[in-house]
Design a protein around this motif. Structure first.
Motif, PDB file in Angstrom:
ATOM      1  N   GLY A  58       0.810  -1.206   0.000  1.00  0.00           N
ATOM      2  CA  GLY A  58       0.000   0.000   0.000  1.00  0.00           C
ATOM      3  C   GLY A  58       0.839   1.249   0.000  1.00  0.00           C
ATOM      4  N   HIS A  59       1.899   1.266  -0.781  1.00  0.00           N
ATOM      5  CA  HIS A  59       2.784   2.423  -0.833  1.00  0.00           C
ATOM      6  C   HIS A  59       2.138   3.538  -1.633  1.00  0.00           C
ATOM      7  N   ARG A  60       1.649   4.541  -0.954  1.00  0.00           N
ATOM      8  CA  ARG A  60       1.032   5.669  -1.637  1.00  0.00           C
ATOM      9  C   ARG A  60       2.092   6.390  -2.475  1.00  0.00           C
ATOM     10  N   GLY A  61       1.723   6.717  -3.688  1.00  0.00           N
ATOM     11  CA  GLY A  61       2.596   7.535  -4.510  1.00  0.00           C
ATOM     12  C   GLY A  61       3.599   6.789  -5.365  1.00  0.00           C
ATOM     13  N   TRP A  62       3.406   5.490  -5.599  1.00  0.00           N
ATOM     14  CA  TRP A  62       4.302   4.795  -6.508  1.00  0.00           C
ATOM     15  C   TRP A  62       4.259   5.494  -7.852  1.00  0.00           C
ATOM     16  N   ASN A  63       5.416   5.778  -8.413  1.00  0.00           N
ATOM     17  CA  ASN A  63       5.481   6.428  -9.710  1.00  0.00           C
ATOM     18  C   ASN A  63       6.043   5.430 -10.712  1.00  0.00           C
ATOM     19  N   LEU A  64       5.157   4.593 -11.234  1.00  0.00           N
ATOM     20  CA  LEU A  64       5.597   3.540 -12.146  1.00  0.00           C
ATOM     21  C   LEU A  64       5.961   4.067 -13.522  1.00  0.00           C
ATOM     22  N   ALA A  65       5.548   5.298 -13.829  1.00  0.00           N
ATOM     23  CA  ALA A  65       5.965   5.894 -15.098  1.00  0.00           C
ATOM     24  C   ALA A  65       7.437   6.272 -15.036  1.00  0.00           C
ATOM     25  N   ALA A  66       7.856   6.831 -13.900  1.00  0.00           N
ATOM     26  CA  ALA A  66       9.252   7.262 -13.744  1.00  0.00           C
ATOM     27  C   ALA A  66      10.144   6.131 -13.246  1.00  0.00           C
ATOM     28  N   HIS A  67       9.570   5.188 -12.512  1.00  0.00           N
ATOM     29  CA  HIS A  67      10.372   4.116 -11.907  1.00  0.00           C
ATOM     30  C   HIS A  67       9.770   2.747 -12.183  1.00  0.00           C
ATOM     31  N   PRO A  68       9.773   2.318 -13.448  1.00  0.00           N
ATOM     32  CA  PRO A  68       9.165   1.021 -13.779  1.00  0.00           C
ATOM     33  C   PRO A  68       9.879  -0.152 -13.122  1.00  0.00           C
ATOM     34  N   GLU A  69      11.120   0.069 -12.690  1.00  0.00           N
ATOM     35  CA  GLU A  69      11.864  -1.029 -12.054  1.00  0.00           C
ATOM     36  C   GLU A  69      11.226  -1.462 -10.737  1.00  0.00           C
ATOM     37  N   MET A  70      10.308  -0.635 -10.203  1.00  0.00           N
ATOM     38  CA  MET A  70       9.626  -1.012  -8.970  1.00  0.00           C
ATOM     39  C   MET A  70       8.829  -2.300  -9.160  1.00  0.00           C
ATOM     40  N   LEU A  71       8.220  -2.467 -10.318  1.00  0.00           N
ATOM     41  CA  LEU A  71       7.480  -3.701 -10.594  1.00  0.00           C
ATOM     42  C   LEU A  71       8.431  -4.888 -10.665  1.00  0.00           C
ATOM     43  N   ASP A  72       9.589  -4.696 -11.292  1.00  0.00           N
ATOM     44  CA  ASP A  72      10.566  -5.783 -11.368  1.00  0.00           C
ATOM     45  C   ASP A  72      11.056  -6.176  -9.975  1.00  0.00           C
ATOM     46  N   LYS A  73      11.299  -5.183  -9.116  1.00  0.00           N
ATOM     47  CA  LYS A  73      11.722  -5.476  -7.744  1.00  0.00           C
ATOM     48  C   LYS A  73      10.642  -6.257  -7.005  1.00  0.00           C
ATOM     49  N   LEU A  74       9.414  -5.910  -7.273  1.00  0.00           N
ATOM     50  CA  LEU A  74       8.291  -6.579  -6.629  1.00  0.00           C
ATOM     51  C   LEU A  74       8.245  -8.052  -7.023  1.00  0.00           C
ATOM     52  N   ILE A  75       8.404  -8.333  -8.305  1.00  0.00           N
ATOM     53  CA  ILE A  75       8.329  -9.717  -8.758  1.00  0.00           C
ATOM     54  C   ILE A  75       9.579 -10.490  -8.356  1.00  0.00           C
ATOM     55  N   GLU A  76      10.718  -9.812  -8.242  1.00  0.00           N
ATOM     56  CA  GLU A  76      11.914 -10.492  -7.739  1.00  0.00           C
ATOM     57  C   GLU A  76      11.685 -10.963  -6.317  1.00  0.00           C
ATOM     58  N   LYS A  77      11.007 -10.140  -5.537  1.00  0.00           N
ATOM     59  CA  LYS A  77      10.726 -10.478  -4.132  1.00  0.00           C
ATOM     60  C   LYS A  77       9.668 -11.575  -4.027  1.00  0.00           C
ATOM     61  N   HIS A  78       8.731 -11.588  -4.973  1.00  0.00           N
ATOM     62  CA  HIS A  78       7.639 -12.569  -4.958  1.00  0.00           C
ATOM     63  C   HIS A  78       7.571 -13.278  -6.301  1.00  0.00           C
ATOM     64  N   SER A  79       8.638 -13.968  -6.645  1.00  0.00           N
ATOM     65  CA  SER A  79       8.725 -14.597  -7.969  1.00  0.00           C
ATOM     66  C   SER A  79       7.713 -15.727  -8.144  1.00  0.00           C
ATOM     67  N   ASP A  80       7.139 -16.207  -7.053  1.00  0.00           N
ATOM     68  CA  ASP A  80       6.151 -17.271  -7.156  1.00  0.00           C
ATOM     69  C   ASP A  80       4.732 -16.745  -7.361  1.00  0.00           C
ATOM     70  N   ALA A  81       4.560 -15.431  -7.423  1.00  0.00           N
ATOM     71  CA  ALA A  81       3.231 -14.845  -7.590  1.00  0.00           C
ATOM     72  C   ALA A  81       2.637 -15.245  -8.936  1.00  0.00           C
ATOM     73  N   ILE A 103       4.052  -0.998 -17.930  1.00  0.00           N
ATOM     74  CA  ILE A 103       3.302  -2.145 -17.411  1.00  0.00           C
ATOM     75  C   ILE A 103       3.289  -3.274 -18.435  1.00  0.00           C
ATOM     76  N   GLU A 104       3.071  -2.948 -19.705  1.00  0.00           N
ATOM     77  CA  GLU A 104       3.063  -3.981 -20.742  1.00  0.00           C
ATOM     78  C   GLU A 104       4.427  -4.630 -20.884  1.00  0.00           C
ATOM     79  N   GLN A 105       5.495  -3.849 -20.793  1.00  0.00           N
ATOM     80  CA  GLN A 105       6.838  -4.421 -20.866  1.00  0.00           C
ATOM     81  C   GLN A 105       7.095  -5.343 -19.681  1.00  0.00           C
ATOM     82  N   PHE A 106       6.610  -4.940 -18.511  1.00  0.00           N
ATOM     83  CA  PHE A 106       6.749  -5.786 -17.327  1.00  0.00           C
ATOM     84  C   PHE A 106       6.025  -7.108 -17.543  1.00  0.00           C
ATOM     85  N   VAL A 107       4.790  -7.061 -18.068  1.00  0.00           N
ATOM     86  CA  VAL A 107       4.034  -8.276 -18.312  1.00  0.00           C
ATOM     87  C   VAL A 107       4.751  -9.175 -19.316  1.00  0.00           C
ATOM     88  N   SER A 108       5.364  -8.573 -20.330  1.00  0.00           N
ATOM     89  CA  SER A 108       6.066  -9.394 -21.324  1.00  0.00           C
ATOM     90  C   SER A 108       7.317 -10.054 -20.727  1.00  0.00           C
TER      91      SER A 108
END
Length: 167
Positions: free
Chosen positions: A105-128, A159-164
């Motif tokens: 619930g991190h308010r203010g995630w800026n995924l446009a400027a910091h798309p690597e946040m999604l990658d860090k998230l999946i690295e932490k929860h690779s089984d998701a 987001i689409e690049q992350f999904v790919s």
């Protein structure tokens, strides 16, 4: 092509003709997945009016995964933690099943400027097996974006690049 240019011209109100169904073109869909609209590798959007139960539909999809022992990541830009867990409790999951629910619930995630946040998230929860962002419009707002500008397109591209990368 010429007719399409005329139809696309500004101020034109002519409908043109509907497209014909191409029987030679087939689209492969896997309906053996966990839901009709949530498929592996798909980016699915649930769009509706305010308070139209979009979050509950997504939590239902999450509960189905959690019952099978899977991990679900929930990026919650909309509700306080207690409200999210209160809604999830409606699905009567066991403590072991609920352990697979990873809410951020991190308010203010800026995924446009910091798309690597999604990658860090999946690295932490690779089984998701399911990642939910509630709400995308709030993520865009937090990024300082409107829904019809180049920045919004950048967010969707990220987001689409992350999904790919992580289908």
């Amino acid at each position: 092509e010429e007719k399409a240019k005329i139809l696309a011209a500004g101020g034109n109100t002519e409908l043109g003709e509907p497209d014909d169904w191409d029987e030679t073109e087939t689209v492969e869909r896997d309906f053996t997945g966990p839901g009709l609209f949530v498929q592996p590798g798909w980016l699915s959007l649930v769009i509706g009016d305010y308070e139209s139960a979009k979050t509950m539909v997504l939590l239902w999809a999450a509960a189905e995964r959690l019952r099978r022992g899977e991990t679900v990541v929930f990026i919650d830009e909309e509700s306080p933690k207690d409200q999210t867990f209160d809604k999830l409790s409606a699905f009567q999951l066991t403590a072991e099943q609920r352990a697979g629910f990873k809410r951020y619930g991190h308010r203010g995630w800026n995924l446009a400027a910091h798309p690597e946040m999604l990658d860090k998230l999946i690295e932490k929860h690779s089984d998701a097996t399911l990642i939910i962002a509630d709400s995308v419009s709030r993520l865009m707002s937090n990024s300082g974006l409107e829904d019809d500008n180049a920045g919004a397109m950048k967010l969707w591209t990220n987001i689409e690049q992350f999904v790919s990368r992580h289908p």
